[in-house]
Design a protein around this motif. Sequence first.
Motif, PDB file in Angstrom:
ATOM      1  N   GLU A  10       0.916  -1.350   0.087  1.00 51.62           N
ATOM      2  CA  GLU A  10      -0.027   0.089   0.043  1.00 51.62           C
ATOM      3  C   GLU A  10       1.034   1.098  -0.042  1.00 51.62           C
ATOM      4  OE1 GLU A  10      -2.674  -0.261   3.345  1.00 51.62           O
ATOM      5  OE2 GLU A  10      -3.762  -1.979   2.368  1.00 51.62           O
ATOM      6  N   LEU A  11       1.783   1.276   0.871  1.00 52.50           N
ATOM      7  CA  LEU A  11       2.795   2.506   0.889  1.00 52.50           C
ATOM      8  C   LEU A  11       3.710   2.738  -0.321  1.00 52.50           C
ATOM      9  CD1 LEU A  11       4.165   4.498   2.487  1.00 52.50           C
ATOM     10  CD2 LEU A  11       6.012   2.879   2.968  1.00 52.50           C
ATOM     11  N   SER A  13       2.313   2.071  -3.305  1.00 52.45           N
ATOM     12  CA  SER A  13       1.443   2.668  -4.103  1.00 52.45           C
ATOM     13  C   SER A  13       1.269   4.056  -4.008  1.00 52.45           C
ATOM     14  CB  SER A  13       0.147   1.711  -4.416  1.00 52.45           C
ATOM     15  OG  SER A  13      -1.236   2.489  -4.176  1.00 52.45           O
ATOM     16  N   GLN A  14       1.168   4.435  -2.833  1.00 52.10           N
ATOM     17  CA  GLN A  14       0.884   5.775  -2.295  1.00 52.10           C
ATOM     18  C   GLN A  14       2.208   6.610  -2.788  1.00 52.10           C
ATOM     19  OE1 GLN A  14       0.478   5.884   2.029  1.00 52.10           O
ATOM     20  NE2 GLN A  14       0.418   7.927   2.093  1.00 52.10           N
ATOM     21  N   HIS A  17       2.142   7.448  -6.377  1.00 52.97           N
ATOM     22  CA  HIS A  17       1.163   8.325  -6.663  1.00 52.97           C
ATOM     23  C   HIS A  17       1.847   9.668  -6.492  1.00 52.97           C
ATOM     24  CE1 HIS A  17      -2.497  10.411  -5.608  1.00 52.97           C
ATOM     25  NE2 HIS A  17      -2.980   9.938  -6.934  1.00 52.97           N
ATOM     26  N   VAL A 125       6.088   9.788   6.097  1.00 55.79           N
ATOM     27  CA  VAL A 125       4.678   9.551   5.952  1.00 55.79           C
ATOM     28  C   VAL A 125       3.943   9.655   7.163  1.00 55.79           C
ATOM     29  CG1 VAL A 125       3.149   7.738   4.988  1.00 55.79           C
ATOM     30  CG2 VAL A 125       5.781   7.883   4.332  1.00 55.79           C
ATOM     31  N   ASP A 128      -2.075   9.542   5.123  1.00 57.83           N
ATOM     32  CA  ASP A 128      -2.115   9.760   3.582  1.00 57.83           C
ATOM     33  C   ASP A 128      -1.063  10.735   2.955  1.00 57.83           C
ATOM     34  OD1 ASP A 128      -4.237   8.127   3.471  1.00 57.83           O
ATOM     35  OD2 ASP A 128      -5.888   9.532   3.229  1.00 57.83           O
TER      36      ASP A 128
END
Length: 143
Positions: A10-11, A13-14, A17, A125, A128
């Motif tokens: 998940e990280l 992909s974040q 982005h 981080v 979000d």
Amino acid sequence: MTTTTRSLTELHSQVQHFYAHQMHHLDNRRFEEYAATFTEDGVFQHSPGAEPARGRAAIVRELVEFHKKFDGDPVRRRHWFNQIALEPQADGTVRSTVYALVVTVRPGGKPEINPSCTVHDVLVVDGDHIRLKSRLVTHDQVF
Ligand code: SDN
């Protein structure tokens, strides 16, 4: 899949982005927006031998200065990021090591790659929200 694996996925992909928007800012010469992706005291060094820029205002100044050499030159620059390798650190930051190619193209011309770089980032981080604490760009032709 373990929780750790899933959260790293998940990280990842974040972070992808985050990088996409950040590089669109840079390549479209939105330097204020690019600098805003750093922490207030973020450090940025884009070329070997260059003095590191410390803080957002200094990052903007550095980029404005650097891009003056393209005044009157209809060049398009694109920073292509790949092989994003993340390493969460004990202090909560995340090290990110990335391959980056700077592709330039002029009207009617062929794309050229120069330089090929490795990007050494430290990310903060917070849910979000991602900000860059530091970015050191090394150029692969410098051994
Ligand atoms: O922000 C970056 C950069 C960057 O800003 C670069 C600049 O010029 C301004 C993230 C990842 C990689 C880079 C790479 C460069 C290359 C550098 C020097 C040049 O293009 O001649």
